[in-house]
Design a protein around this motif. Structure first.
Motif, short mmCIF file in Angstrom:
data_model
loop_
_atom_site.label_atom_id
_atom_site.label_comp_id
_atom_site.label_asym_id
_atom_site.label_seq_id
_atom_site.Cartn_x
_atom_site.Cartn_y
_atom_site.Cartn_z
N ILE A 155 15.79 -2.64 14.64
CA ILE A 155 16.18 -1.24 14.51
C ILE A 155 15.20 -0.43 13.66
O ILE A 155 15.42 0.76 13.42
N CYS A 156 14.13 -1.08 13.18
CA CYS A 156 13.26 -0.38 12.23
C CYS A 156 12.62 0.86 12.84
O CYS A 156 12.45 1.88 12.17
N ASP A 157 12.26 0.78 14.11
CA ASP A 157 11.68 1.96 14.74
C ASP A 157 12.63 3.13 14.67
O ASP A 157 12.26 4.25 14.35
N GLU A 158 13.89 2.82 14.97
CA GLU A 158 14.87 3.90 14.97
C GLU A 158 15.07 4.45 13.55
O GLU A 158 15.16 5.66 13.35
N LEU A 159 15.14 3.54 12.57
CA LEU A 159 15.32 3.99 11.19
C LEU A 159 14.17 4.92 10.80
O LEU A 159 14.38 5.97 10.19
N GLU A 160 12.96 4.53 11.16
CA GLU A 160 11.80 5.36 10.81
C GLU A 160 11.86 6.70 11.53
O GLU A 160 11.51 7.73 10.98
N ARG A 161 12.29 6.65 12.79
CA ARG A 161 12.37 7.89 13.56
C ARG A 161 13.37 8.84 12.92
O ARG A 161 13.11 10.04 12.79
N LEU A 162 14.52 8.30 12.50
CA LEU A 162 15.53 9.16 11.90
C LEU A 162 14.98 9.79 10.63
O LEU A 162 15.22 10.97 10.35
N MET A 163 14.23 9.00 9.85
CA MET A 163 13.70 9.57 8.61
C MET A 163 12.65 10.62 8.93
O MET A 163 12.60 11.67 8.28
N ALA A 164 11.81 10.35 9.92
CA ALA A 164 10.79 11.32 10.27
C ALA A 164 11.46 12.64 10.68
O ALA A 164 11.00 13.73 10.31
N ALA A 165 12.58 12.53 11.41
CA ALA A 165 13.28 13.74 11.83
C ALA A 165 13.82 14.48 10.61
O ALA A 165 13.73 15.71 10.51
N HIS A 166 14.34 13.74 9.66
CA HIS A 166 14.83 14.40 8.44
C HIS A 166 13.70 15.13 7.72
O HIS A 166 13.83 16.29 7.33
N VAL A 167 12.58 14.43 7.56
CA VAL A 167 11.47 15.02 6.79
C VAL A 167 10.99 16.29 7.48
O VAL A 167 10.75 17.32 6.84
N ALA A 168 10.90 16.23 8.81
CA ALA A 168 10.39 17.39 9.54
C ALA A 168 11.36 18.56 9.47
O ALA A 168 10.95 19.71 9.49
N ALA A 169 12.65 18.25 9.40
CA ALA A 169 13.64 19.33 9.47
C ALA A 169 14.00 19.89 8.10
O ALA A 169 14.78 20.84 8.01
N TYR A 170 13.44 19.32 7.02
CA TYR A 170 13.86 19.77 5.69
C TYR A 170 13.58 21.25 5.47
O TYR A 170 12.51 21.76 5.78
N ARG A 171 14.58 21.95 4.95
CA ARG A 171 14.40 23.33 4.50
C ARG A 171 15.12 23.46 3.17
O ARG A 171 16.14 22.80 2.96
N ASP A 172 14.63 24.31 2.29
CA ASP A 172 15.29 24.46 1.01
C ASP A 172 16.60 25.21 1.22
O ASP A 172 16.62 26.34 1.71
N GLU A 173 17.70 24.59 0.80
CA GLU A 173 19.01 25.17 1.02
C GLU A 173 19.19 26.53 0.34
O GLU A 173 19.82 27.43 0.86
N TRP A 174 18.63 26.64 -0.86
CA TRP A 174 18.82 27.91 -1.56
C TRP A 174 17.99 29.02 -0.94
O TRP A 174 18.47 30.16 -0.78
N SER B 200 0.86 -1.17 0.00
CA SER B 200 0.00 0.00 0.00
C SER B 200 0.91 1.23 0.00
O SER B 200 2.11 1.12 0.22
N ASP B 201 0.31 2.41 -0.20
CA ASP B 201 1.11 3.64 -0.18
C ASP B 201 1.92 3.73 1.11
O ASP B 201 3.12 3.99 1.10
N ALA B 202 1.22 3.51 2.23
CA ALA B 202 1.88 3.69 3.52
C ALA B 202 2.98 2.65 3.72
O ALA B 202 4.07 2.97 4.20
N GLU B 203 2.70 1.43 3.32
CA GLU B 203 3.72 0.38 3.48
C GLU B 203 4.95 0.69 2.63
O GLU B 203 6.08 0.48 3.04
N LEU B 204 4.68 1.21 1.43
CA LEU B 204 5.78 1.53 0.52
C LEU B 204 6.69 2.58 1.14
O LEU B 204 7.91 2.42 1.23
N VAL B 205 6.08 3.65 1.61
CA VAL B 205 6.86 4.74 2.16
C VAL B 205 7.64 4.27 3.40
O VAL B 205 8.82 4.56 3.56
N ARG B 206 6.98 3.49 4.22
CA ARG B 206 7.65 3.03 5.43
C ARG B 206 8.87 2.16 5.09
O ARG B 206 9.94 2.29 5.67
N LEU B 207 8.69 1.32 4.08
CA LEU B 207 9.79 0.43 3.70
C LEU B 207 10.94 1.22 3.07
O LEU B 207 12.11 0.94 3.33
N ILE B 208 10.61 2.23 2.27
CA ILE B 208 11.68 3.04 1.67
C ILE B 208 12.40 3.82 2.77
O ILE B 208 13.62 3.92 2.78
N ASP B 209 11.64 4.34 3.73
CA ASP B 209 12.27 5.03 4.87
C ASP B 209 13.34 4.13 5.50
O ASP B 209 14.47 4.54 5.72
#
Ligand code: SRM
Ligand SMILES: Cc1cc2nc3c(=O)[nH]c(=O)nc-3n(C[C@H](O)[C@H](O)[C@H](O)COP(=O)(O)OP(=O)(O)OC[C@H]3O[C@@H](n4cnc5c(N)ncnc54)[C@H](O)[C@@H]3O)c2cc1C
Ligand code: SF4
Ligand code: FES
Lengths: 866, 131
Positions: free
Chosen positions: A789-808, A739-748
């Motif tokens: 470790i999957c929880d941690e991997l997901e947490r790290l990705m969530a942190a990245h997504v939340a912190a994203y800012r456009d560099e330029w 599913s969409d959600a499963e896909l994203v979680r697995l890629i994370d």
């Protein structure tokens, strides 16, 4: 030889066993004294039939070939492809081929293999019915399945499950029809069959057991439309694959009067000879002295060696083949299935030790003799211990049986390891290589790596199931003999990138200097480091920035000093020192307004424009001091950095998908945009590329990407580890029908695991190739969470997504960061005179004559020079 | 050109190395020329400098805050880009070097010699910090 002329050996059938026989002959020097002629029915020389299914996931006839380069020439072997034997005259000792070619033999070896058994179901010849044995078969299935939605596989054995898995991988809903009450009845017992069924059904395959196919229905065009089952029910289907077992190809032998077994198979003695001493039979076409027709390669290989030895040594032959181990370990649809020894517990007085966890789809059974000897077993869902248990069969294991079936986490540490095995234990059953032989390859032959040991002993080059134990053994042996390899990242760090990642994460180190001074090699501490580790450490800190409390912007503080020049200027340097500008175009979807902005910016700043291979637009020839002004325009129009300069996510390409395309089954553009926006800005060991295709036609070339997504009727298939570039690799299927959600979680999880464990500048393809345990291990970690470790991997990705800012956008807001975008620190507006252009077609290109000539003085400061 | 055109230091708190001071380079004619404030540089990175004779220099601060200047032209490609390379010292007896951003050859900042192809070198200019 008896005739005074050269002895002639004729081999009929160039399959897996035939080729092995030729190699065994050559290694005994027989090819030097004898003429060897091979009649080969298929259009190509022998290939790896065992890995036939990998044809659906990227293998090619070349990659499957078993014929070593130059082998035939080197040994003077005559191979006639596409020319099967049609008759044998034993009295005249001749074989005649379909082309009319006829050859006289002194020795004839039959290695004709098997043919797939097709039950006599009405309609079985209809268009859309297939068998599963040769490259031609799988090619035809692949082509036909492109237009299909549903497929039925007749037979729930090993091959049937493989075929069903392949169909599923092609985006076809697969049904399995099995006459027996359980799947893989031959290998596993009832409990194992039940665990297997549950897992297989969870993957979306439809299993029908205890029923047979009764009739295949067809449409007016003669194409398959459905199958009626013996219980009266019906399945609407576009294609049918018969995989209901094989029968030995013994017809040639029958026709020339050689004995065959009751259920087929050329009768042979323990030297693989038929009743006619000049004729041998080996492999799947032969019936061994124990009355069995073996349908596996390992016994076939043993027969090949026995026959070659018999031919080479004559009466002095000591080799014999009487029976074989039918242990198997398979990865079916991502599920481990293994059985070995007396799997069904037929030995008198034996006892079972069983561990079952139906929730996790794990079933393990060991069969133990009264004296504690391990007799055999069945492992479903978790066959980790197969590599160790099989060699222990026939002995009393060094740990209690109940410990041996517990999952890794629950078993006492190191219950058994490869070190517990005796030297004569067979590690690789495909090539019959013992532990002692593997150790000797290291200690005596001097091999210093697993690939070298594989080459020298052939262990691990068959089904691959022993590679894990093999690797452990080789590493242990290397360690014992004191071979140490410097695996350090560079001259500054003795740690690998992966170790540095763990150090940075655990100690929350946010500065390169701190890391160098605390964890660098002694001689490098306090120094300036080097150009290798600086960007690598910068990337680690950037990937972890939100989690360790570092500032994420690449131009902030010390980070600025670590970045490669492209990151430093947020643009790609070109050969004349100018830069290219690549705004992000998520999924390749762009509005006319935005196209116009790009056109206007390029026109106003005099930039060369080109559509890239990544579905976006590159503007070339910007001088460093122009970059902020260019980006101010782009950011205002809603563009963001495309990170063409970073080891980061590049593009997620898309095909037009179901919104427009008549074949599309999912909205690939939306998914590509979602993924690109989710992972934009993610720093990684190397660049990351992705794509999403709307159906199995794969217009977005997803299988050439680090992660590729292909739509199926019921969701998304995720492929990982693809690569274009210098060493192309097709991505491997990681999971299906998500599913969409499963896909994203697995890629994370996948991306964070890669970032965590890859080497610097190691694309996912090379990383996956290098990863211990390969795709299986990856799947264990990111799908089954074997490391927890999957929880941690997901947490790290969530942190990245939340912190994203456009560099330029951030850079434009910060005068401190903008200060670097000057041509000269003491003359910020003076253009560098070596950045010049000459016309090219309707645009322009760098003027290389300027670069080749002597340095040109800068003229803008005329008069101010002292 | 005797005065720096760059903006004055605006970021004194950034790091100890960004202390006050002006960097001077001695050009071919032996004259010292002030080119920028020390705070214009980030240790470990460089800037391009326009010399009075119209040539380009690449000016760097190493980790300890010492300035180094060499010619900015990358002899391998002809492009004026050395100022945009990364600094290092490991493997060069602790002496700083810069790796060209184009094809990654390394140049010793003290001698100007290319560490990867010792026959090739770039000019070296003396540089100092004056307060
Ligand atoms: C601009 C572009 C060519 C074009 O005109 O189409 C391009 C240009 C460059 N590619 Fe590429 N690649 C471009 C698409 C590709 C593709 C196709 C794709 O992405 O679908 C591939 C093969 C796919 C792949 O990477 O697996 C590709 C495989 C490479 C490789 C080989 C990577 C490998 O793993 O073997 C390199 C070298 C490297 O990264 O080490 C490379 C490196 C480069 C560099 C960065 C070389 C360099 O250091 O100067 C080029 C500079 C880009 C620039 O200045 O903007 N480029 N390059 C494409 C930009 C796509 C984009 O929109 O971001
Ligand atoms: C999809 C699939 C997966 C498998 N997986 C496994 C596995 O995991 N483990 C395992 O141990 N085994 C597996 N097998 C079985 C394994 O492939 C066979 O045991 C092995 O190929 C047998 O080798 P062979 O040489 O006897 O027969 P084959 O490899 O079938 O070769 C026989 C060759 O003889 C040719 N031939 C026949 N008649 C003539 C003639 N008259 N003249 C000339 N040539 C002729 C045929 O065209 C064929 O090329 C698998 C098989 C398939 C199809
Ligand atoms: S891959 Fe995309 S564009 Fe290509 S046929 Fe399928 S849906 Fe259409
Ligand atoms: S057991 Fe099959 S390759 Fe070793």
């Amino acid at each position: 030889m008896s005739t005074g002329t050269t002895e002639t050996i004729v081999l009929v059938g160039h399959g897996m066993v035939g080729q092995r026989f030729l190699e065994e002959l050559a290694s005994r020097g027989v090819t030097e004294r004898a003429r060897v002629v091979v009649l080969c029915e298929e259009p190509r020389p022998a290939y790896d039939r065992v890995h036939l299914t990998s044809y659906f996931t990227g293998a090619t006839p070349q990659s499957l070939s078993l014929l070593p380069e130059g082998f035939l020439d080197r040994h003077g072997i005559e191979l006639r492809t596409g020319d099967p034997a049609v008759a044998i005259d034993r009295a005249a000792r001749t074989v005649t081929a379909r082309s009319g070619f006829s050859v006289r033999y002194d020795t004839l070896v039959l290695a004709t293999g098997s043919y797939p058994f097709v039950p006599p179901v009405p309609g079985r010849d209809a268009t859309g019915c297939f068998v599963y044995r040769t490259i031609e078969d799988v090619e035809a299935i692949k082509r036909y399945a492109a237009g299909a939605r549903t497929g039925v596989v007749v037979g729930g054995g090993l091959l049937g499950l493989e075929a069903a898995g392949a169909l599923r991988g092609l985006g076809v809903t697969a049904h399995i029809v099995e006459f027996n009450p359980r799947l893989m009845a031959l290998q596993v017992d009832e409990g194992g069959g039940a665990a297997l069924r549950r897992t297989v059904e969870e993957m979306g395959l439809v299993v029908h057991t205890g029923v047979g196919g009764q009739e295949i229905t067809t449409g007016e065009d003669g194409r398959v439309t459905g199958m009626v089952l013996s219980d009266g029910s019906a399945i609407g289907t576009d294609l049918v694959i018969f995989s209901a077992g094989v029968r030995p190809r013994d017809q040639l032998a029958r026709e020339c009067g050689l004995a065959v077994g009751e259920r087929g198979g050329v009768v042979i003695d323990e030297r693989c000879r038929t009743a006619d001493p000049a004729v041998y039979a080996i492999g799947e076409c032969a019936r061994a002295v124990d009355g069995t027709v073996y349908g596996l390669v390992a016994p076939g290989y043993e027969m090949a060696a026995t026959a070659a030895e018999a031919i080479a040594a004559g009466e002095a032959c000591a080799a014999s083949f009487t029976s074989a181990d039918t242990s198997t370990k398979l990865k079916l649809l991502g599920v481990d299935v293994a059985s070995f020894g007396d799997a069904h517990g037929r030995t008198e007085g034996c006892l079972d030790v069983v561990y079952a966890d139906s929730r996790a789809g794990v079933y393990k059974k060991l069969v133990i003799g009264q004296d504690g000897t391990l007799l055999g077993g069945v492992l479903v869902g978790d066959a980790e211990s197969y590599g160790l248990l099989r060699p222990l069969t026939g002995s009393v294991p060094p740990a209690a049986p109940e410990q041996l079936v517990l999952p890794a986490g629950l078993a006492p540490p190191a219950a058994i390891g490869p070190s517990a095995l005796p030297d004569d234990a067979t590690i690789c059953s495909c090539h019959n290589v013992s532990k002692g032989a593997i150790r000797a390859a290291v200690t005596e032959t001097g091999c210093t790596s697993v690939p070298e040991v594989k080459k020298c002993t052939r262990a691990g080059t068959g089904c691959g199931s022993c590679v894990k134990v093999l690797t452990q053994l080789v590493n242990d042996e290397l360690a014992a003999s004191g071979v140490a390899v410097d695996t350090g990242l560079c001259g500054c760090f003795a740690h690998t990138r992966q170790e540095l990642y763990e150090i940075v994460l655990a100690l929350r180190i946010t500065s390169y200097q701190e890391l160098l001074d605390s964890h660098g090699r002694p001689e490098a501490r306090g120094g300036d480091g080097c150009e290798i580790c600086k960007p690598a450490v910068a990337s680690i800190i950037a990937s972890l920035a939100p989690a360790i409390g570092a500032d994420g912007h690449v131009l902030d503080g010390e980070q600025a000093a670590l970045q490669d020049t492209n990151d430093h200027f947020l643009a790609n340097m070109q050969r004349n020192g100018s830069y290219s500008v690549v705004p992000r175009v998520p999924g390749g979807e762009i509005s006319p307004e935005k196209l116009i902005v790009i056109g206007e910016v390029a026109r106003d700043f005099g930039l060369y424009t080109k559509i890239t291979g990544g579905q976006r637009i590159d503007m070339f020839g910007a001088r460093v001091e122009q970059l902020p002004a260019i980006w101010a325009r782009l950011v205002e129009a809603g563009f963001e950095s495309g990170h063409a300069y970073g080891k980061a996510l590049r593009t997620v390409k898309s095909c037009v998908g179901s919104t427009w395309c008549r074949y599309g089954v999912q909205d690939s553009v939306r998914m590509a945009i979602d993924l690109e926006l989710r992972y934009r800005g993610l720093r990684s060991p190397h660049k990351l590329k992705a794509a999403v295709s709307g159906c199995a036609r794969e217009c977005a070339e997803a299988r050439g990407k680090d992660f590729g997504v292909i739509a199926t009727a019921s969701g998304w298939n995720l492929y990982v580890g693809g690569n274009g570039g210098a060493t192309p690799r097709h991505a491997d299927l990681l999971a299906q029908d998500l599913s969409d959600a499963e896909l994203v979680r697995l890629i994370d999880r996948f991306l964070m695991f890669y970032i965590r464990t890859a080497d610097r500048l190691e694309r996912t393809s090379t990383w996956l190739e290098r990863l211990d345990g390969g795709l299986d291990h990856l799947r264990d970690v990111v799908v089954h969470d074997s490391l927890g470790i999957c929880d941690e991997l997901e947490r790290l990705m969530a942190a990245h997504v939340a912190a994203y800012r456009d560099e330029w956008a951030e850079t434009l807001k910060d005068p401190e960061k903008l200060r670097r975008f000057v041509s000269f620190v003491n003359a910020p507006e003076a253009p560098d005179p070596s950045v010049r252009f000459v016309p090219e077609r309707d645009q322009h290109k760098p003027d290389l004559t300027v670069l080749a000539g002597p340095e040109i003085p800068v003229r803008t400061l005329e008069g101010s020079a002292s | 050109m005797a005065t720096a055109t760059a903006t004055p230091a605006t970021n004194p708190a950034a790091s100890p190395a960004a202390a006050a001071g002006v960097i001077e380079i001695r050009a071919a004619d032996g004259q010292w020329t002030a080119v920028c404030a020390r705070s214009d540089l980030v240790p470990g990175r460089g800037v391009a400098v326009l010399l009075p004779d119209g040539r380009q220099a690449a000016l760097f601060l190493d980790r300890s805050g010492r300035p180094h200047a060499i010619g900015n032209r990358d002899p391998f490609t002809g492009a004026c880009v050395l100022a945009r390379g990364l600094l290092g010292s490991t493997g060069n007896e602790g002496r700083p070097f810069v790796a060209s951003p184009l094809l990654k050859q390394r140049f010793d900042l003290v001698t100007g010699v290319c560490l990867d192809e010792p026959e090739v070198s770039v000019p070296v200019y003396a540089a100092r910090v004056v307060s």
